[in-house]
Design a protein around this motif. Structure first.
Motif, PDB file in Angstrom:
ATOM      1  N   ASP A 193       2.512  -1.157  10.589  1.00  0.00           N
ATOM      2  CA  ASP A 193       3.629  -2.165  10.339  1.00  0.00           C
ATOM      3  C   ASP A 193       4.717  -1.423   9.822  1.00  0.00           C
ATOM      4  O   ASP A 193       4.594  -0.672   8.885  1.00  0.00           O
ATOM      5  CB  ASP A 193       2.827  -3.254   9.408  1.00  0.00           C
ATOM      6  CG  ASP A 193       3.913  -4.515   9.421  1.00  0.00           C
ATOM      7  OD1 ASP A 193       5.053  -4.651   9.870  1.00  0.00           O
ATOM      8  OD2 ASP A 193       3.382  -5.241   8.489  1.00  0.00           O
TER       9      ASP A 193
ATOM     10  N   ASN B  63      -0.248  -3.732   2.534  1.00  0.00           N
ATOM     11  CA  ASN B  63      -0.741  -4.428   1.300  1.00  0.00           C
ATOM     12  C   ASN B  63      -1.490  -3.335   0.574  1.00  0.00           C
ATOM     13  O   ASN B  63      -2.688  -3.530   0.209  1.00  0.00           O
ATOM     14  CB  ASN B  63      -1.615  -5.448   1.448  1.00  0.00           C
ATOM     15  CG  ASN B  63      -0.418  -6.628   2.170  1.00  0.00           C
ATOM     16  OD1 ASN B  63       0.819  -6.640   2.119  1.00  0.00           O
ATOM     17  ND2 ASN B  63      -1.289  -7.793   2.804  1.00  0.00           N
TER      18      ASN B  63
ATOM     19  N   GLY C  37      -4.300  -3.315   8.874  1.00  0.00           N
ATOM     20  CA  GLY C  37      -3.044  -3.369   9.891  1.00  0.00           C
ATOM     21  C   GLY C  37      -1.850  -3.932   9.048  1.00  0.00           C
ATOM     22  O   GLY C  37      -0.920  -4.479   9.893  1.00  0.00           O
ATOM     23  N   ASN C  38      -1.879  -3.722   7.796  1.00  0.00           N
ATOM     24  CA  ASN C  38      -0.665  -4.266   7.111  1.00  0.00           C
ATOM     25  C   ASN C  38      -0.610  -3.297   5.995  1.00  0.00           C
ATOM     26  O   ASN C  38      -1.114  -2.186   5.944  1.00  0.00           O
ATOM     27  CB  ASN C  38      -1.104  -5.423   6.158  1.00  0.00           C
ATOM     28  CG  ASN C  38      -2.244  -5.482   5.206  1.00  0.00           C
ATOM     29  OD1 ASN C  38      -2.137  -4.538   4.600  1.00  0.00           O
ATOM     30  ND2 ASN C  38      -3.182  -6.585   5.601  1.00  0.00           N
TER      31      ASN C  38
ATOM     32  N   ASN D 136       2.650  -9.110  -6.726  1.00  0.00           N
ATOM     33  CA  ASN D 136       2.787  -9.944  -5.670  1.00  0.00           C
ATOM     34  C   ASN D 136       1.720 -10.393  -4.925  1.00  0.00           C
ATOM     35  O   ASN D 136       1.560 -11.694  -4.587  1.00  0.00           O
ATOM     36  CB  ASN D 136       3.958  -9.177  -4.443  1.00  0.00           C
ATOM     37  CG  ASN D 136       4.930  -8.408  -5.155  1.00  0.00           C
ATOM     38  OD1 ASN D 136       5.505  -7.494  -4.585  1.00  0.00           O
ATOM     39  ND2 ASN D 136       5.541  -9.019  -6.246  1.00  0.00           N
TER      40      ASN D 136
ATOM     41  N   GLU E  92       6.879  -3.138   7.978  1.00  0.00           N
ATOM     42  CA  GLU E  92       7.410  -3.947   7.089  1.00  0.00           C
ATOM     43  C   GLU E  92       6.668  -3.755   5.630  1.00  0.00           C
ATOM     44  O   GLU E  92       5.540  -3.340   5.671  1.00  0.00           O
ATOM     45  CB  GLU E  92       7.267  -5.342   7.229  1.00  0.00           C
ATOM     46  CG  GLU E  92       8.115  -6.152   8.222  1.00  0.00           C
ATOM     47  CD  GLU E  92       9.580  -6.414   7.702  1.00  0.00           C
ATOM     48  OE1 GLU E  92       9.792  -5.962   6.670  1.00  0.00           O
ATOM     49  OE2 GLU E  92      10.305  -6.839   8.501  1.00  0.00           O
ATOM     50  N   PRO E  93       7.587  -3.538   4.475  1.00  0.00           N
ATOM     51  CA  PRO E  93       6.719  -3.396   3.335  1.00  0.00           C
ATOM     52  C   PRO E  93       5.985  -4.586   3.118  1.00  0.00           C
ATOM     53  O   PRO E  93       5.965  -5.612   3.377  1.00  0.00           O
ATOM     54  CB  PRO E  93       7.800  -3.467   2.042  1.00  0.00           C
ATOM     55  CG  PRO E  93       8.964  -4.018   2.713  1.00  0.00           C
ATOM     56  CD  PRO E  93       8.901  -3.833   4.206  1.00  0.00           C
ATOM     57  N   GLY E  94       4.412  -4.253   2.367  1.00  0.00           N
ATOM     58  CA  GLY E  94       3.531  -4.762   1.901  1.00  0.00           C
ATOM     59  C   GLY E  94       3.786  -5.390   0.521  1.00  0.00           C
ATOM     60  O   GLY E  94       4.711  -5.275  -0.038  1.00  0.00           O
ATOM     61  N   LEU E  95       2.839  -6.227  -0.137  1.00  0.00           N
ATOM     62  CA  LEU E  95       2.776  -6.756  -1.196  1.00  0.00           C
ATOM     63  C   LEU E  95       2.383  -5.780  -2.340  1.00  0.00           C
ATOM     64  O   LEU E  95       1.606  -4.950  -2.177  1.00  0.00           O
ATOM     65  CB  LEU E  95       1.671  -7.911  -1.408  1.00  0.00           C
ATOM     66  CG  LEU E  95       2.035  -8.995  -0.442  1.00  0.00           C
ATOM     67  CD1 LEU E  95       0.802  -9.952  -0.315  1.00  0.00           C
ATOM     68  CD2 LEU E  95       3.068  -9.908  -1.087  1.00  0.00           C
ATOM     69  N   ARG E  96       3.141  -5.576  -3.554  1.00  0.00           N
ATOM     70  CA  ARG E  96       2.850  -4.946  -4.749  1.00  0.00           C
ATOM     71  C   ARG E  96       1.695  -5.565  -5.527  1.00  0.00           C
ATOM     72  O   ARG E  96       1.662  -7.010  -5.401  1.00  0.00           O
ATOM     73  CB  ARG E  96       3.971  -4.571  -5.461  1.00  0.00           C
ATOM     74  CG  ARG E  96       5.319  -3.917  -4.924  1.00  0.00           C
ATOM     75  CD  ARG E  96       6.397  -3.798  -5.320  1.00  0.00           C
ATOM     76  NE  ARG E  96       7.105  -4.853  -5.315  1.00  0.00           N
ATOM     77  CZ  ARG E  96       8.365  -4.705  -5.783  1.00  0.00           C
ATOM     78  NH1 ARG E  96       9.129  -3.678  -5.828  1.00  0.00           N
ATOM     79  NH2 ARG E  96       9.195  -6.054  -5.600  1.00  0.00           N
TER      80      ARG E  96
ATOM     81  N   GLY F 128      -1.999 -10.245   7.152  1.00  0.00           N
ATOM     82  CA  GLY F 128      -1.386  -9.940   5.868  1.00  0.00           C
ATOM     83  C   GLY F 128      -2.410 -10.475   4.815  1.00  0.00           C
ATOM     84  O   GLY F 128      -1.773 -10.376   3.375  1.00  0.00           O
ATOM     85  N   SER F 129      -3.418 -10.975   4.899  1.00  0.00           N
ATOM     86  CA  SER F 129      -4.033 -11.688   3.852  1.00  0.00           C
ATOM     87  C   SER F 129      -5.114 -10.874   3.074  1.00  0.00           C
ATOM     88  O   SER F 129      -5.662 -11.374   2.106  1.00  0.00           O
ATOM     89  CB  SER F 129      -4.880 -13.124   4.609  1.00  0.00           C
ATOM     90  OG  SER F 129      -5.856 -12.430   5.324  1.00  0.00           O
TER      91      SER F 129
ATOM     92  N   HIS G 298       5.541   0.191   0.395  1.00  0.00           N
ATOM     93  CA  HIS G 298       6.656   0.637   1.204  1.00  0.00           C
ATOM     94  C   HIS G 298       6.996   1.971   1.830  1.00  0.00           C
ATOM     95  O   HIS G 298       7.852   2.353   2.354  1.00  0.00           O
ATOM     96  CB  HIS G 298       7.982   0.176   0.377  1.00  0.00           C
ATOM     97  CG  HIS G 298       8.188   1.067  -0.713  1.00  0.00           C
ATOM     98  ND1 HIS G 298       7.587   1.050  -1.872  1.00  0.00           N
ATOM     99  CD2 HIS G 298       9.044   2.097  -0.854  1.00  0.00           C
ATOM    100  CE1 HIS G 298       7.973   1.940  -3.011  1.00  0.00           C
ATOM    101  NE2 HIS G 298       8.834   2.676  -2.283  1.00  0.00           N
TER     102      HIS G 298
END
Lengths: 953, 87
Positions: A620, A369, A366-367, A629, A622-626, A339-340, A594
């Motif tokens: 994934d 974001n 793979g995320n 964020n 799960e929602p990622g970063l906006r 997630g980085s 999302h």
């Protein structure tokens, strides 16, 4: 086929506008029988039957005028030779367009025109730019009995003051097409015919040069001119275009269709396309003229790298640059976790490009974001309209404005930000429709030639939700609710709760007046007009969304439309005026962390598995970063690398210092853009992007209209943007193979129910398609929610006013709000690199005379603008457009960096920043702040490009 | 520090849902956070509530207490292992 083998797209000019009458009339023209709608002119009917009647003063963009006397016809049973442009068809009419008498009359008229023209013969080869001679030849004129040396009409000389077009009075026949285009199409009324007889001449403003007049440089007059008297300078310099393609403008969310007219691989001009359903043949100064940035000397065409941001850039091969992106992103993920890293899709790029960026983030990184600039503009529209109606988009097409009777325009300034829509709105207002403007600032539409708003509610910034509840209060308590509509289409219990809420005394205009600073009587009158004035349409912009209650305000608008039954037919609706050319598309394509394309949450197993199956990757849930964020996470250490395609977050996002801190904390910032934008000052890898002229794809405008973007030249940087994304993904181990963007659209259609019927082939056939387009609506959906809401029952939502925490006080007593200006576009990366800087070369600060006097500020002087976030300096513009206590600026220039001042407050639902309210103070200043000077020096250093590889070491 | 922001955001969300009805406010707030917040943000705010939850309004606190534990928080600053692109 190579690009240059295409021919020039010729559009038929029917001479007069189309009649919308349903009744049909049958007549005969030159022996051909035909049926046309009642109200059609003989000229138009003839052209539809393939009979072209000569004309000079008529064009189908304008109402008939009947001045050139060239289009005369004979009608059986009628005396004389009426003008075919001003004579409507009648049942059983028998028309002759070619008779000996008509030929003689037309030649006589033409002879007079030519005798006044600055030519010395009828030889077209000697006068290649005298378009009038083409018409002379068409009517068979062979001699001019009066000679060519007689008196000519007044000619004060060529006016080349406008950077893009010139006016040569010698070629003018004073047909007034330009004057009428300025009035009827653009609605600016900048031109007139001055003087009479031989003295008559087209005059701009008060007999001024074009540049000094109120001309907005939309180009309508140039397009209308039949003689080349008004003409693009580029045509004078380079010659007439040889081939063209239809494409879509890359500026605002109106999405105008243009013919890109070319000579070889050079653009000669962009001419608005009449069949473009968004613009109907009109344009603004940006799309029509401001495309020269594509060849600007500052455009970067080679990939570049550097290890640290204080080093100069080093030009490298594409191979090296892509390999570095992949190795850096893989290194960061290995070190800091999957997630980085993340990506930002561009609302300036095509749907296909956007789709691929989010695909790469989800499948390759793979995320989830991934985010886009809609985060900072219309994300509340998505949330609000999806909650209330069930679809994250506007409800109408732009044609709908032609059937509107009363419009609420709130938090939008279309004459500057959506100029072509503004022209269409003004046209309807001149026909008698009413306008309610709700805006802290006195925008042009409050009062402009032949348009005056019925009511202007100059609310204090930040009080949208309060005023909307007050309008609803009047509608409910005065019995103006459309109960039949509400009972049929909406959830009655939710409506009842809402009606009870808005009816409470604290939501009454009398109470809300204290918050909004608008008289209660004005609020009541506006509400009554909207509820009872016929078809009521709401148009809104970022003045609604960019608030801490942005999503709440959008739902407030939806409530008003439902309560009054103004949804689900032409002429009504809730219409966001979207900012970027493809911000609608970037949202539709799944650019949010999302949700997948078509606004489906990533946690939905059925949706995710469809993507997983096609993409052959586990995704994934799960929602990622906006975006905000991501920046926070960067400062906190968990987010370390970013791929930014065509977006300048440093300049466009709020609280510049915070954005800079986030970017500076990252180990690998990849910027893909045309220019070294402000964000690139913090980048380690720069990938040169391509312009909209250099790629194929689609844009989606504010009407949900999908339109083709067609390539007219090879990408100067080597690749279209989608190809670059593919290269990165492949280098990271996930190849994405497409031969053409149409294959990406096929994948979008396969995975997205609202796009199921969309393909490049269908777009070629239909010209454009408004989604949803699927089995139920094979040709798309111009107006939504016709027989019911997409979500089922319309949902009324209680919209309690919660004041923003950004409050004015003794230290910061003023409220700053921001907006756009006509000639510049957003961060200005493109428009600042065109001659548009003539009109707006810097951002200024509008301040009311009262506030200015209190502070000892004089017009045009430097002032310091300070808020809790930061400070900047700019020049003061003293004006009563803003109320006392309110100040305003634009944000087009990095020298000003208005976002140094804006705060981190944001919409509760979507984190859309609160750009429109900042408590501020203004004081006289001697010039740029230390920060501005330091930043300029930093930017200059950051943009250094090493001349040789050695120099970088 | 982001935590202050998360607290502020949670309170902001809760304050909207409170206006939609007290009884559903906490559940709606929790649902919103679950739908829109990245796991690391959720993990941070859940940990904050466990540590006392300073600054959180009652509805926001209730909402966060009802959130399921975050299972897939990306590891931060771990030096171990090669990340794979699929999970």
């Amino acid at each position: 086929m190579s690009l240059t083998e295409h021919s020039l797209v010729k559009e038929i000019d029917y001479g007069t506008p189309r009649s919308n009458a349903e009744k049909s009339v049958t007549l005969s023209i030159d022996g051909k029988s035909l049926s046309v709608p009642e109200g059609t002119s003989i000229m138009r009917a003839a052209m539809e039957a393939g009979v072209e009647i000569p004309k000079l003063c008529a064009t189908d963009m304008l109402d008939a005028f009947g001045s050139c006397r060239l289009c005369l016809v004979e009608i059986d049973g009628r005396a004389g030779t009426p003008a075919s442009c001003t004579t409507p068809v009648a049942e059983g009419m028998v028309v002759h367009t070619q008779t000996e008498r008509l030929s003689r009359l037309r030649k006589g008229v033409m002879e007079l025109y030519v005798s006044d023209h600055s030519v010395d013969s009828l030889d077209r080869s000697k006068h290649p730019d005298a378009d009038l001679l083409d018409t002379a030849a068409a009517v068979g004129l062979q001699e001019v009995r009066y000679g060519f040396d007689g008196a000519h009409h007044r000619n004060p000389g060529i006016d080349d003051s406008n950077p893009y077009f010139a006016f040569d009075p010698a070629k003018c026949i004073v047909c007034s097409r330009c004057v009428r285009a300025c009035e009827e199409v653009q609605g600016t009324f900048a031109l007139t015919v001055s003087g009479r007889g031989f003295d008559s001449i087209i005059a701009a403003g008060m007999d001024e040069k074009f540049i000094e007049s109120e001309c907005v440089s939309c180009g309508a007059c140039v397009q209308a001119c039949p003689t080349g008297s008004l003409i693009e300078k580029k045509v004078i310099e380079e010659g007439k275009p040889e081939w063209s393609e239809i494409t879509t403008c890359a500026y605002c969310g109106v999405g105008c269709s243009f013919k890109a007219e070319m000579r070889g691989d050079e653009v000669i001009r962009m001419v608005p396309y009449k069949d473009g359903k968004a613009n109907r043949g009109h344009s603004c100064v940006k799309g029509r003229f401001a495309w020269g940035y594509a060849n600007h000397k500052e455009r970067i065409l080679k990939p570049m790298l550097r290890d640290k941001i204080d080093e100069p850039w080093r030009e490298v091969s594409w191979k090296e640059a892509i390999a570095r992106v992949a190795s850096e992103f893989k290194r960061i993920q290995a070190k800091y976790g999957i997630g980085s890293i993340g990506g930002i899709t561009s609302s300036r790029c095509t749907d296909e490009e956007t789709f691929l960026v989010q695909k790469m983030v989800r499948a390759t990184f793979g995320n989830n974001n991934v985010d886009t600039c809609a985060r900072v503009c219309h994300s509340p529209t998505g949330y609000g309209l999806s909650t209330t109606f069930g679809t994250s988009a506007g409800t109408q097409d732009f044609d709908s404005v032609e059937q509107m009777d009363v419009a609420i325009l709130i938090g939008a300034n279309p004459t500057d930000a959506h100029p072509v829509f503004a022209s269409r709105l003004k046209k309807r207002l001149r026909q008698g429709a009413k306008l309610i403007v709700i805006d802290p600032r006195r925008i042009d539409l409050v009062r402009t030639p032949h348009v005056e708003a019925a009511y202007h509610l100059p609310i204090l910034p930040g009080t949208n939700v309060a005023i909307l509840s007050a309008l609803a209060h009047v509608i409910v308590t005065e019995g103006l609710v459309n109960e039949k509509f509400v009972r049929e289409r909406c959830d009655w219990d939710e409506f009842s709760d809402w009606a009870e809420f808005v009816s409470q005394p604290r939501n009454s205009p009398e109470e809300v007046a204290k918050v909004c600073a608008v008289p209660a009587q004005t609020i009541r009158a506006a509400a009554r007009l909207y509820a009872t004035g016929g078809n009521g349409a709401i148009y809104y912009g970022l003045g609604i969304t960019e608030h801490s209650q942005g999503s709440t305000a959008v739902m407030g608008l939806a409530n008003l439309a439902m309560a009054t039954g103004n949804i689900g037919r032409p002429g009504v609706g809730v219409n966001p005026l979207r900012g970027q050319n493809n911000v609608q598309g970037s949202c539709d394509m799944g650019s949010f962390p999302h949700e997948f394309s078509g606004y489906r949450h990533i946690a939905r197993d059925d949706v995710r598995s469809a993507f997983e199956t096609l993409w052959q990757r586990k995704l994934d849930a799960e929602p990622g970063l906006r975006i905000p964020n991501m920046l926070d996470a960067a400062v906190d250490g968990s987010f370390r690398g970013i791929y930014i395609q065509g977006e300048d977050i440093l300049q466009s996002d709020p609280d510049t210092h915070h954005v800079a801190a986030g970017l500076a904390a990252m180990e690998c910032v990849v910027v893909q853009d045309l220019f070294l934008n402000e964000t690139a000052n913090y980048a380690h890898i720069f990938l040169p992007g391509s312009t909209f002229l250099e790629k194929n794809g689609t844009f989606i405008n504010a009407e949900r209209r999908i339109q083709l973007v067609r390539k007219v030249m090879e990408p100067k940087n080597g690749y279209e943007d989608w190809e670059i994304t593919c290269l990165i993904s492949e280098a990271m181990g996930y190849p994405m193979h497409y031969n053409h963007p149409s294959e990406i659209m096929d994948e979008i259609a396969q995975l997205t129910p609202t796009f199921a019927g969309v393909s490049f082939k269908r777009l070629e056939e239909l010209g454009s398609i408004q989604w949803p387009c699927n089995e139920k609506a094979p040709e798309g959906t111009p107006v939504m929610h016709i027989n019911g809401f997409v979500r089922g029952k319309g949902k009324f939502v209680i919209t309690e006013y919660i004041a923003t925490d950004e409050k004015s006080g003794p230290r910061y007593p003023l409220l700053l709000t921001t907006g756009r200006i006509l000639t510049q576009y957003n961060v200005g990366a493109q428009t600042r690199r065109t001659d548009n800087v003539i009109w707006h070369h810097e951002d200024g600060l509008e301040i009311h005379p009262h506030d200015a006097e209190q502070r000892g500020i004089h017009d045009g002087e430097w002032v310091k603008l300070a808020s809790r976030s930061g400070e900047t300096t700019l020049h003061a513009l003293i004006t009563e457009r803003v109320a006392p206590g309110v100040i305003y600026t634009t944000f087009h220039h990095p020298d000003t960096q208005a976002n140094v001042v804006t705060t981190e407050y944001s919409d509760w639902a979507t984190n859309c920043p609160e750009y429109k309210v900042t408590a501020a103070q203004v004081s006289p200043s001697n010039g740029p702040t230390q920060w501005q000077q330091e930043y300029n020096e930093f930017a200059r250093k950051s943009r250094r490009i090493a001349t040789t590889i050695e120099a970088a070491e | 520090m982001s935590l202050d922001k998360f607290v502020y955001m949670a309170n902001q969300i809760a304050s909207f849902f409170v206006t939609q009805g007290q009884e559903t406010a906490a559940a709606s707030t929790a649902d919103h956070i679950k739908k829109f917040w990245d796991p690391r943000m959720r993990a941070a705010i859940i940990a904050h509530v466990k540590a006392g939850g300073a600054g959180l309004d009652p509805v926001a606190r209730l909402a966060i207490q009802s959130l399921p534990e975050v299972s897939s928080v990306p590891e931060v600053k771990s030096e171990v292992g090669q990340a794979t692109q699929t999970r």
